[in-house]
Motif scaffolding. Sequence first.
Motif, PDB file in Angstrom:
ATOM      1  N   GLY A   1       2.875  -2.508  -4.282  1.00  0.00           N
ATOM      2  CA  GLY A   1       2.795  -3.926  -4.614  1.00  0.00           C
ATOM      3  C   GLY A   1       3.358  -4.831  -3.537  1.00  0.00           C
ATOM      4  O   GLY A   1       2.750  -5.853  -3.178  1.00  0.00           O
TER       5      GLY A   1
ATOM      6  N   LYS B   1       1.292  -7.748  -1.426  1.00  0.00           N
ATOM      7  CA  LYS B   1       1.716  -9.154  -1.406  1.00  0.00           C
ATOM      8  C   LYS B   1       1.899  -9.657   0.026  1.00  0.00           C
ATOM      9  O   LYS B   1       1.524 -10.786   0.361  1.00  0.00           O
ATOM     10  CB  LYS B   1       3.019  -9.321  -2.191  1.00  0.00           C
ATOM     11  CG  LYS B   1       2.871  -9.191  -3.688  1.00  0.00           C
ATOM     12  CD  LYS B   1       4.173  -9.451  -4.407  1.00  0.00           C
ATOM     13  CE  LYS B   1       4.530 -10.915  -4.447  1.00  0.00           C
ATOM     14  NZ  LYS B   1       5.610 -11.200  -5.422  1.00  0.00           N
TER      15      LYS B   1
ATOM     16  N   ILE C   1       2.046  -9.724  -9.174  1.00  0.00           N
ATOM     17  CA  ILE C   1       2.641  -8.490  -8.654  1.00  0.00           C
ATOM     18  C   ILE C   1       4.162  -8.650  -8.550  1.00  0.00           C
ATOM     19  O   ILE C   1       4.647  -9.594  -7.929  1.00  0.00           O
ATOM     20  CB  ILE C   1       2.073  -8.143  -7.265  1.00  0.00           C
ATOM     21  CG1 ILE C   1       0.569  -7.911  -7.339  1.00  0.00           C
ATOM     22  CG2 ILE C   1       2.755  -6.909  -6.697  1.00  0.00           C
ATOM     23  CD1 ILE C   1      -0.093  -7.761  -5.985  1.00  0.00           C
TER      24      ILE C   1
ATOM     25  N   VAL D   1      -0.269  -0.876  -6.973  1.00  0.00           N
ATOM     26  CA  VAL D   1      -1.337  -1.630  -7.616  1.00  0.00           C
ATOM     27  C   VAL D   1      -2.606  -0.791  -7.489  1.00  0.00           C
ATOM     28  O   VAL D   1      -2.987  -0.390  -6.392  1.00  0.00           O
ATOM     29  CB  VAL D   1      -1.539  -3.001  -6.944  1.00  0.00           C
ATOM     30  CG1 VAL D   1      -2.716  -3.736  -7.570  1.00  0.00           C
ATOM     31  CG2 VAL D   1      -0.269  -3.829  -7.037  1.00  0.00           C
TER      32      VAL D   1
ATOM     33  N   ILE E   1      -1.949  -3.835 -12.593  1.00  0.00           N
ATOM     34  CA  ILE E   1      -0.537  -3.994 -12.234  1.00  0.00           C
ATOM     35  C   ILE E   1       0.275  -3.718 -13.491  1.00  0.00           C
ATOM     36  O   ILE E   1       0.434  -4.608 -14.336  1.00  0.00           O
ATOM     37  CB  ILE E   1      -0.230  -5.409 -11.701  1.00  0.00           C
ATOM     38  CG1 ILE E   1      -1.261  -5.845 -10.662  1.00  0.00           C
ATOM     39  CG2 ILE E   1       1.175  -5.477 -11.119  1.00  0.00           C
ATOM     40  CD1 ILE E   1      -2.296  -6.810 -11.189  1.00  0.00           C
TER      41      ILE E   1
END
Length: 380
Positions: free
Chosen positions: A139, A143, A216, A223, A236
């Motif tokens: 995750g 991001k 997230i 993910v 998620i």
Amino acid sequence: MKLTIRKNELNEAVQQAAKAVSSRPAIPILSGIKFEADHQGLTLTSSDTEISIQTFVPAEIDGEPIVRVERPGSIVLPARFMAEIVKKLPEDDIEFEQQGGFQVTIRSGATDIQMIGLDAEEFPVLPDIARQQVINIPGELLKNMIRQTIFAASTNEQTPILTGIQWQLQGGELKFTATDRHRLSTCSADLGAPESDKFAGIVISARTLNELSRIIPDSQEPVEIAAADNQVLFRIGRVLLFSRVLDGVYPDTSRIIPQEFKTEMEIDTRQLTEAIDRAYLMSREEKTNIVRIVTLGSGDIEISSSSTELGRVTEQMRVVRLDGDELRIAFNSKYMLDALRVIDSEKIFIGFNGSMSPIVIRPTDGDRQLHIILPYRTTG
């Protein structure tokens, strides 16, 4: 439908689902969140036809009762009201009871709310995405990849394909590309993932990825991502986010990336960012955002901007390394700042091929990022 649910878990689920509700829904029922209860727990679903979010609150979490369903059922309740009222209810337990038709009573302590809902049967069915071809990304990594590219995507709906980020998975490496034709940002990560034709070059809306990034958590939890011909699914934890894949052919951006440079410099990232930020304040007043860099014979560079109303700002900076031809170049300082602010490396490399050729920016620490900005033609 009749159930009792813990307030904190319901509030979290409602806030997640509300992210997919449009302020101007295409049809009235999309202004609501679909509540669907069975003995496994409570499922909340929302959609604006482009993005759909489904989140699940299980009957138990780590052995602690969360949802107690006495009578299964489903109904659509107004999203905006639910997002506000749930967090303001007084007690930790909230009871929902559907009396008949589409009237629902919500009870919490001494609070009693009577609400008219909508028929859940009219809510759009979520797409069925086969999950044979799935990739998993930590995750926090996902991001960061979104953060390092999303700002370069176009906001002009006349070219829809450029409002997204292109995903390319090749040789186990996932690469993101975003461009608005004035700038370009790419980043990549080695996933060690198997080849998948579903991720050969799909383009996902920047808006979708912005909402995904907000969902997230800041962790290494993976993910899970599955793609179909025109849909992509992100899992998620207990949240599912569905999105359309953008139609069209993404431009071949590899041809505009220079491999050699007439002028090269390495420079402290923070110092350059702060200097350009100061110059940006003046250029912003002129509404041009134009900032200039000039190389000096001493090995320094000069950063400047001007405003016919306010005056001029000039600053000299020492660079770590400066090689090649003398240079005088003008560029959009906001575009430069957008790129510099997502680079975590202490030092950056900047390559130039003259005053009218693309400016290339990349970290010096091996981080897999690259940013390109097209310069301005100026008379000054």
